[in-house]
Design an enzyme around this catalytic site. Sequence first.
Site, PDB file in Angstrom:
ATOM      1  N   ASP A 274      10.178   5.645 -10.191  1.00 24.36           N
ATOM      2  CA  ASP A 274       9.799   6.301 -11.448  1.00 24.36           C
ATOM      3  C   ASP A 274      10.506   7.642 -11.631  1.00 24.36           C
ATOM      4  O   ASP A 274      10.838   8.033 -12.755  1.00 24.36           O
ATOM      5  CB  ASP A 274       8.291   6.521 -11.494  1.00 24.36           C
ATOM      6  CG  ASP A 274       7.527   5.258 -11.864  1.00 24.36           C
ATOM      7  OD1 ASP A 274       8.171   4.199 -12.003  1.00 24.36           O
ATOM      8  OD2 ASP A 274       6.287   5.323 -12.006  1.00 24.36           O
TER       9      ASP A 274
ATOM     10  N   SER B   8       0.811  -1.217   0.000  1.00 23.14           N
ATOM     11  CA  SER B   8       0.000   0.000   0.000  1.00 23.14           C
ATOM     12  C   SER B   8       0.847   1.272   0.000  1.00 23.14           C
ATOM     13  O   SER B   8       1.541   1.552  -0.969  1.00 23.14           O
ATOM     14  CB  SER B   8      -0.956  -0.044   1.194  1.00 23.14           C
ATOM     15  OG  SER B   8      -1.940   0.961   1.093  1.00 23.14           O
TER      16      SER B   8
ATOM     17  N   LYS C  76      -0.692  -4.242  -3.194  1.00 26.96           N
ATOM     18  CA  LYS C  76      -1.985  -3.662  -2.824  1.00 26.96           C
ATOM     19  C   LYS C  76      -2.049  -2.238  -3.383  1.00 26.96           C
ATOM     20  O   LYS C  76      -1.536  -1.296  -2.796  1.00 26.96           O
ATOM     21  CB  LYS C  76      -2.181  -3.633  -1.311  1.00 26.96           C
ATOM     22  CG  LYS C  76      -3.533  -3.039  -0.896  1.00 26.96           C
ATOM     23  CD  LYS C  76      -3.666  -2.922   0.609  1.00 26.96           C
ATOM     24  CE  LYS C  76      -4.989  -2.271   0.985  1.00 26.96           C
ATOM     25  NZ  LYS C  76      -5.070  -0.869   0.531  1.00 26.96           N
TER      26      LYS C  76
END
Length: 438
Positions: free
Chosen positions: A316, A305, A330
């Site tokens: 990224d 999460s 998740k």
Amino acid sequence: MLHLSRLTSLALAIALVIGAPLAFAADPAPLAPASTAATTKAPLPLDELRTFAEVMDRIKAAYVEPVDDKVLLENAIKGMLSNLDPHSAYLGPEDFAELQESTSGEFGGLGIEVGSEDGFVKVVSPIDDTPASKAGIQAGDFIVKINGQPTRGQSMTEAVDKMRGKIGQKITLTLVRDGGTPFDVTLTRAVIQVKSVKSQLLESGYGYIRITQFQVKTGEEVAKALAKMRKDNGKKLNGLVLDLRNNPGGVLQSAVEVVDHFITKGLIVYTKGRIANSELRFSATGNDLSEAVPLVVLINGGSASASEIVAGALQDQKRGVVMGTTSFGKGSVQTVLPLNNDRALKITTALYFTPNGRSIQAQGIVPDIEVRKAKITNEQDSEYFKEADLQGHLGNGNGGADKPTGSGAKAKPMPQDDDYQLAQALSLLKGLNITSGR
């Protein structure tokens, strides 16, 4: 959210079949307005409503013990939520209070974050410094029994309720690890006081921050940790390890704040859902408290999460190297919608995406460098005969002291010698410093 007209129609449909009056309280104000155009136009499934009413009537007439209407209806609500996905749930007063406690950082229990898989209760991650972590419970363990009672088929709420209890009481969990033979672990329930952020200097110039879970003040605590390590080191750090292993997640906003401490610009995370208010975007504010030091982010199968948001954003944005094993996966966002009588719905409202548009759901974050958990075993070095041991040897050309066999200082054990993944992260940081000429 259903319009009152639909609730009234549902109540009438059930009442007509059962022959019993039903009372409906006023709807609580929603946290966010939702578009109901689609649900308003959809016809009521009358056949299913009749089946529901007939089942309820049969239970009341034939069940071995009398069952109150309120109990049946509340159980129906729980089933309606629990069958949507593993993370949506109906929260009674106690469950709602426990959820509020867990996000504030103090609650009672064993210190285990759990999920559901194939009808069994599965450990997502043990929380640091709790009865669960001290007993050696690991991410991925299946809890097949609680005090001798099988967990298969139980809802997550039921399983969690059984693991919670009076402080100081013992509880026995039967676990299965990696498909092996079941074994018992006995724990003592305790007040779980979770310290969200831990930090230290691994050695001169190299810092370490561990986030155990994302609480309301986690972003603030990370900022303080960065400042303290900078002060303790006396100058800018040469590198930093951000440890998110076995971090089950927590508050979304805190995850965003943590990433914001490491980047100066760009997208951090965005969410997509059916309603307008579930479409959110979070970007950096330009306040990089980390001073752009080389960064390694550690993750594993217990990272879920909010911790996946952080790892995915830093990956990224090319801000750090992600190391370890693939995370839990998740990628959904749950919103808590308070109801009346101290109850609430925890319902999945959106999926979140990394800056490059990757959905983490059921896939997880794949590390840039895979390093599996392992143990380092030190072997005894052989005693080699050296030049300094030779009789009549020449002295050092710069006037340095001789170092014959056995007289040299023994290397000090590294503080992360018992943690292979952390040791590899530190080695990578040192390598990055060498190649960058720091």
